[in-house]
Design a protein around this motif. Sequence first.
Motif, PDB file in Angstrom:
ATOM      1  N   ASP A 138      62.719  71.884  50.652  1.00  0.00           N
ATOM      2  CA  ASP A 138      63.938  71.251  51.164  1.00  0.00           C
ATOM      3  C   ASP A 138      63.586  70.322  52.324  1.00  0.00           C
ATOM      4  O   ASP A 138      62.415  70.165  52.676  1.00  0.00           O
ATOM      5  CB  ASP A 138      64.977  72.302  51.563  1.00  0.00           C
ATOM      6  CG  ASP A 138      64.525  73.202  52.706  1.00  0.00           C
ATOM      7  OD1 ASP A 138      63.535  72.888  53.407  1.00  0.00           O
ATOM      8  OD2 ASP A 138      65.184  74.244  52.904  1.00  0.00           O
ATOM      9  N   GLY A 139      64.589  69.721  52.939  1.00  0.00           N
ATOM     10  CA  GLY A 139      64.377  68.780  54.035  1.00  0.00           C
ATOM     11  C   GLY A 139      63.676  69.378  55.242  1.00  0.00           C
ATOM     12  O   GLY A 139      63.023  68.679  56.001  1.00  0.00           O
ATOM     13  N   ALA A 141      64.052  68.161  48.443  1.00  0.00           N
ATOM     14  CA  ALA A 141      63.866  66.862  49.087  1.00  0.00           C
ATOM     15  C   ALA A 141      62.432  66.346  48.916  1.00  0.00           C
ATOM     16  O   ALA A 141      62.198  65.147  48.867  1.00  0.00           O
ATOM     17  CB  ALA A 141      64.202  66.955  50.573  1.00  0.00           C
ATOM     18  N   TYR A 142      61.448  67.267  48.842  1.00  0.00           N
ATOM     19  CA  TYR A 142      60.034  66.894  48.752  1.00  0.00           C
ATOM     20  C   TYR A 142      59.343  67.729  47.684  1.00  0.00           C
ATOM     21  O   TYR A 142      59.788  68.814  47.352  1.00  0.00           O
ATOM     22  CB  TYR A 142      59.326  67.148  50.095  1.00  0.00           C
ATOM     23  CG  TYR A 142      59.912  66.373  51.228  1.00  0.00           C
ATOM     24  CD1 TYR A 142      59.557  65.049  51.454  1.00  0.00           C
ATOM     25  CD2 TYR A 142      60.849  66.946  52.089  1.00  0.00           C
ATOM     26  CE1 TYR A 142      60.103  64.318  52.493  1.00  0.00           C
ATOM     27  CE2 TYR A 142      61.402  66.226  53.130  1.00  0.00           C
ATOM     28  CZ  TYR A 142      61.025  64.906  53.320  1.00  0.00           C
ATOM     29  OH  TYR A 142      61.576  64.191  54.348  1.00  0.00           O
ATOM     30  N   TRP A 143      58.230  67.207  47.195  1.00  0.00           N
ATOM     31  CA  TRP A 143      57.419  67.970  46.256  1.00  0.00           C
ATOM     32  C   TRP A 143      55.979  67.557  46.369  1.00  0.00           C
ATOM     33  O   TRP A 143      55.645  66.497  46.893  1.00  0.00           O
ATOM     34  CB  TRP A 143      57.926  67.860  44.857  1.00  0.00           C
ATOM     35  CG  TRP A 143      57.913  66.489  44.191  1.00  0.00           C
ATOM     36  CD1 TRP A 143      57.681  65.270  44.756  1.00  0.00           C
ATOM     37  CD2 TRP A 143      58.152  66.232  42.822  1.00  0.00           C
ATOM     38  NE1 TRP A 143      57.785  64.275  43.837  1.00  0.00           N
ATOM     39  CE2 TRP A 143      58.062  64.839  42.629  1.00  0.00           C
ATOM     40  CE3 TRP A 143      58.429  67.019  41.743  1.00  0.00           C
ATOM     41  CZ2 TRP A 143      58.241  64.232  41.394  1.00  0.00           C
ATOM     42  CZ3 TRP A 143      58.609  66.407  40.512  1.00  0.00           C
ATOM     43  CH2 TRP A 143      58.520  65.033  40.345  1.00  0.00           C
ATOM     44  N   LYS A 144      55.105  68.455  45.882  1.00  0.00           N
ATOM     45  CA  LYS A 144      53.678  68.142  45.833  1.00  0.00           C
ATOM     46  C   LYS A 144      53.020  69.007  44.763  1.00  0.00           C
ATOM     47  O   LYS A 144      53.503  70.085  44.425  1.00  0.00           O
ATOM     48  CB  LYS A 144      52.996  68.400  47.176  1.00  0.00           C
ATOM     49  CG  LYS A 144      52.822  69.862  47.522  1.00  0.00           C
ATOM     50  CD  LYS A 144      51.991  70.037  48.782  1.00  0.00           C
ATOM     51  CE  LYS A 144      51.766  71.520  49.082  1.00  0.00           C
ATOM     52  NZ  LYS A 144      50.890  71.715  50.209  1.00  0.00           N
ATOM     53  N   PHE A 195      52.846  66.317  50.352  1.00  0.00           N
ATOM     54  CA  PHE A 195      54.289  66.272  50.086  1.00  0.00           C
ATOM     55  C   PHE A 195      54.775  64.833  50.067  1.00  0.00           C
ATOM     56  O   PHE A 195      54.428  64.031  50.925  1.00  0.00           O
ATOM     57  CB  PHE A 195      55.070  67.053  51.151  1.00  0.00           C
ATOM     58  CG  PHE A 195      55.206  68.506  50.834  1.00  0.00           C
ATOM     59  CD1 PHE A 195      56.010  68.946  49.793  1.00  0.00           C
ATOM     60  CD2 PHE A 195      54.519  69.454  51.571  1.00  0.00           C
ATOM     61  CE1 PHE A 195      56.134  70.291  49.489  1.00  0.00           C
ATOM     62  CE2 PHE A 195      54.633  70.802  51.279  1.00  0.00           C
ATOM     63  CZ  PHE A 195      55.440  71.227  50.237  1.00  0.00           C
ATOM     64  N   ARG A 196      55.589  64.517  49.087  1.00  0.00           N
ATOM     65  CA  ARG A 196      56.211  63.198  48.956  1.00  0.00           C
ATOM     66  C   ARG A 196      57.677  63.411  48.653  1.00  0.00           C
ATOM     67  O   ARG A 196      58.091  64.456  48.188  1.00  0.00           O
ATOM     68  CB  ARG A 196      55.552  62.424  47.822  1.00  0.00           C
ATOM     69  CG  ARG A 196      54.040  62.274  48.061  1.00  0.00           C
ATOM     70  CD  ARG A 196      53.496  61.345  47.094  1.00  0.00           C
ATOM     71  NE  ARG A 196      53.894  60.008  47.509  1.00  0.00           N
ATOM     72  CZ  ARG A 196      53.201  58.932  47.236  1.00  0.00           C
ATOM     73  NH1 ARG A 196      52.109  59.026  46.556  1.00  0.00           N
ATOM     74  NH2 ARG A 196      53.610  57.754  47.621  1.00  0.00           N
ATOM     75  N   ARG A 197      58.465  62.393  48.882  1.00  0.00           N
ATOM     76  CA  ARG A 197      59.888  62.447  48.568  1.00  0.00           C
ATOM     77  C   ARG A 197      60.079  62.720  47.086  1.00  0.00           C
ATOM     78  O   ARG A 197      59.433  62.113  46.239  1.00  0.00           O
ATOM     79  CB  ARG A 197      60.550  61.111  48.885  1.00  0.00           C
ATOM     80  CG  ARG A 197      61.051  60.981  50.287  1.00  0.00           C
ATOM     81  CD  ARG A 197      62.274  61.717  50.356  1.00  0.00           C
ATOM     82  NE  ARG A 197      63.215  61.383  51.385  1.00  0.00           N
ATOM     83  CZ  ARG A 197      64.005  62.314  51.846  1.00  0.00           C
ATOM     84  NH1 ARG A 197      63.942  63.536  51.396  1.00  0.00           N
ATOM     85  NH2 ARG A 197      64.887  62.035  52.736  1.00  0.00           N
ATOM     86  N   ALA A 198      60.932  63.646  46.749  1.00  0.00           N
ATOM     87  CA  ALA A 198      61.259  63.943  45.352  1.00  0.00           C
ATOM     88  C   ALA A 198      62.497  63.137  44.987  1.00  0.00           C
ATOM     89  O   ALA A 198      63.558  63.344  45.565  1.00  0.00           O
ATOM     90  CB  ALA A 198      61.517  65.430  45.171  1.00  0.00           C
ATOM     91  N   PRO A 199      62.368  62.233  44.037  1.00  0.00           N
ATOM     92  CA  PRO A 199      63.497  61.347  43.692  1.00  0.00           C
ATOM     93  C   PRO A 199      64.528  62.008  42.778  1.00  0.00           C
ATOM     94  O   PRO A 199      64.866  61.490  41.728  1.00  0.00           O
ATOM     95  CB  PRO A 199      62.792  60.190  42.987  1.00  0.00           C
ATOM     96  CG  PRO A 199      61.602  60.822  42.347  1.00  0.00           C
ATOM     97  CD  PRO A 199      61.174  61.927  43.274  1.00  0.00           C
TER      98      PRO A 199
END
Length: 146
Positions: free
Chosen positions: A112-113, A98-101, A79-83
């Motif tokens: 979500d967060g 908030a995140y995606w992978k 998971f990394r921050r989704a911009p």
Amino acid sequence: MRFAAVALGVGFVGTILANLPARSDANAESLVSLMRPSAEITGSIAPAGPQPAAAVRLIDLRNGATCKIAGPADAAAGFRRAPIGPDCAASPELARVAYWKTTGDGSLIMADGGGETVLEFIPGDGVLYESIYPSNALITIVPARS
């Protein structure tokens, strides 16, 4: 669905092999090798899963919300921050991300967060990804134009 196709194919091959005269293991292997597509055919088929894109466009097909963001990292990154920017705030689902992978099977998960899955995508037909979770989400991801 894939399992059913494999089972059907195995059953079909088994039926053919069972009805061969003077059947032997060598005959069976020979028949199976003849049933494989040639490299010329399989080489023309694109590998499964989307190719990494430098930038993607998220599109909510219900309300037209769209935003361009840097493409997701490879599956090993986790998971990394989704911009996701303010352009997608009109989409209730995308506004929560908030995140995606990406995963090893080529799917994409957005959370979500708190780490709860908000959206899940699979490689699409004609698009990079199409949403499969939740079932009522109508969001697609395409390569972004420069």
